[in-house]
Enzyme design. Structure first.
Site, PDB file in Angstrom:
ATOM      1  N   ASP A 182       6.377  -8.147 -10.431  1.00 32.74           N
ATOM      2  CA  ASP A 182       5.669  -6.789 -10.279  1.00 32.74           C
ATOM      3  C   ASP A 182       5.055  -6.887  -8.728  1.00 32.74           C
ATOM      4  O   ASP A 182       4.015  -6.359  -8.768  1.00 32.74           O
ATOM      5  CB  ASP A 182       4.775  -6.624 -11.370  1.00 32.74           C
ATOM      6  CG  ASP A 182       4.453  -5.090 -11.409  1.00 32.74           C
ATOM      7  OD1 ASP A 182       4.885  -4.200 -10.501  1.00 32.74           O
ATOM      8  OD2 ASP A 182       3.583  -4.541 -12.067  1.00 32.74           O
ATOM      9  N   HIS A 192      -0.585  -3.657  -1.141  1.00 26.61           N
ATOM     10  CA  HIS A 192      -1.097  -2.855  -0.698  1.00 26.61           C
ATOM     11  C   HIS A 192      -1.909  -3.274   0.555  1.00 26.61           C
ATOM     12  O   HIS A 192      -1.934  -4.397   0.646  1.00 26.61           O
ATOM     13  CB  HIS A 192      -2.393  -2.226  -1.738  1.00 26.61           C
ATOM     14  CG  HIS A 192      -1.961  -1.830  -2.888  1.00 26.61           C
ATOM     15  ND1 HIS A 192      -1.436  -0.511  -3.021  1.00 26.61           N
ATOM     16  CD2 HIS A 192      -1.681  -2.243  -4.447  1.00 26.61           C
ATOM     17  CE1 HIS A 192      -1.051  -0.219  -4.214  1.00 26.61           C
ATOM     18  NE2 HIS A 192      -1.267  -1.132  -4.977  1.00 26.61           N
TER      19      HIS A 192
HETATM   20 ZN   LIG Z   1       5.795  -2.217 -11.230  1.00 28.81          ZN
END
Ligand SMILES: [Zn+2]
Length: 433
Positions: free
Chosen positions: A302, A306
């Site tokens: 995952d 950012h």
């Molecule tokens: Zn994800």
């Protein structure tokens, strides 16, 4: 060109093989494997090379290292198109290669969303310009991820480029990742269609337990292959375990932070803010158990980069998501294998063989005749995870400062070295001739 890799520990779950040996690659395919009967050959200097190296051949000394089928990550956010300031396909692929990944699947919550052939083709063309890491697209379930109308699955299947079409399809599955499809009717229609088209449904379940329960019912009814993203809770694992026993076509993944960190570790640190959030000790124990007993099939990252500025915001304002491509193997190896929870074969099963099976691609195994996607890993080197070493544009790792073992030293896709941190061990014969 031929590539000779000598004297490494070959770890291949598909053949239940864990033995010291050599491997020869030619034209992107594994041509020969020879195993050493005597483990003490590990210490010998005169390894390998019954073959004489010819001009153009490369020899890599893998002494003391693992040779594994290239790692495959089912869950990556590449941020391109639309948010290239966080990550782009090129930097994401570099990050993947550095972490030992030869194939990654990118989630559709880009801008525009991956919901039509044009976006699949855009990503495919960009991936072609990258370092050779294979990028498979996961299409959105609904147009614009709005949960109203199904996206153009057939169109997306038909498009793509050679790097993105490992399975002969422009998308390897569908998902509304980042969001849950709330409309159960739309969900049912999507699953029926996905089953017809041979697409796996990657479910982002939120709230986790309720949606796991609902989606298991739908998968059982439709026969659609269902894969749960980032499972983190004890109760959902119990449901999945039960469903597997009943023969529901379901697989599940978790991410390294869900078996390593607890909600007690957060302390207002935005680099430990993700969705689902870190859980309590009981859940961590349940995740570890589920990894061991096979309820969890896959370790995915995952990977969600950012910008540093965004993650520097106060905890409640900072966006969800952490990066993971460059720390997934080391954290998993350190926490699971070195602590005796998984064997090396079990770890590679979850990081390569099973992900390949979920995708239905001819990868995830090292054997004669197989495509030469492989990773050579030094598992003995201890080091500290530091943000200044990341190839990813994102620096938002929850593991900064953690001491770990295990680093990819070569990542090889189709017989080509796409990343190496150790030029010294390469012998390029007659390079200057
Ligand atoms: Zn994800």
């Amino acid at each position: 060109m031929r590539l000779f890799i000598s004297n490494g520990l070959i770890v291949d779950p598909e053949n239940n093989l864990e033995a010291i040996g050599d491997l020869m690659v030619e034209d992107g395919v594994i041509r020969e494997i020879s195993l050493y009967r005597n483990k003490s050959r590990r210490d010998s200097d005169k390894d390998m090379v019954k073959h004489e190296l010819l001009p153009g051949d490369i020899h890599v000394d893998a002494k003391g290292k693992w040779i594994v089928p290239g790692l495959i990550d089912l869950h990556v956010h590449l941020r391109e198109p639309g948010q290239e300031y966080k990550e782009d396909i090129e930097s994401g692929c570099r990050s993947a290669a550095k972490g030992g990944f030869t194939t990654i699947c990118c989630m559709p919550n880009t801008n525009p969303v991956i919901d039509c052939p044009y976006v699949v083709l855009t990503i495919g063309s960009k991936a072609e310009e990258g370092n050779g890491v294979q990028v498979l697209c996961i299409g959105a379930v609904s147009k614009g991820q709005e949960g109203k109308e199904l996206a153009d699955y057939e169109g997306m299947i038909r498009t793509g480029t050679h790097l993105t079409k490992l399975k002969g399809s422009g998308i390897c599955g569908i998902s509304e990742d980042g969001k849950t499809v709330q409309d159960s009717n739309l969900m049912l229609t999507a699953m029926i269609k996905a089953r017809e088209l041979g697409l796996t449904f990657f479910s982002h379940a939120e709230p986790e337990v309720e949606i796991v329960q609902r989606d298991l019912v739908l998968a059982e009814a439709t026969g659609c292959s269902l894969h749960f993203c980032h499972i983190s809770k004890k109760e959902s694992l119990a449901l999945i375990r039960e469903a597997k026993k009943r023969g529901v076509p379901v697989t599940a993944e978790t991410a390294p932070h869900y078996f390593t960190l607890t909600d007690n570790d957060v302390n207002g640190d935005s680099n430990k803010k993700m969705n689902p959030p870190l859980r309590g000790t009981e859940d961590i124990e349940a995740v570890r158990l589920a990894l061991k007993d096979g309820t969890i099939d896959v370790i995915a990252t995952d990977h969600a980069p950012h910008h540093e500025k965004e993650k520097r915001l106060p905890y409640h304002e900072a966006p969800n998501g952490v990066i993971g491509l460059e720390t997934s193997f080391s954290v998993s190896y350190t926490e699971l294998v070195r602590k005796g929870i998984l064997t090396p074969l079990e770890l590679i099963t979850k990081m390569s063989t099973k992900p390949a099976a979920v995708l239905g691609i001819n990868r995830g195994s090292l054997w004669i005749g197989k495509p030469a996607d492989l990773t050579i890993i030094d598992v003995d080197q201890e080091y500290e995870i530091r943000s200044d070493t990341f190839a990813s544009k994102g620096k938002n790792s929850p593991f900064l400062g953690k001491r770990v073992y295990g680093q990819a030293v070569y990542t090889i896709v189709g017989g080509q070295i796409v990343w190496s941190n150790n030029q010294k061990t390469i012998d390029r014969r007659y390079e200057n001739d």
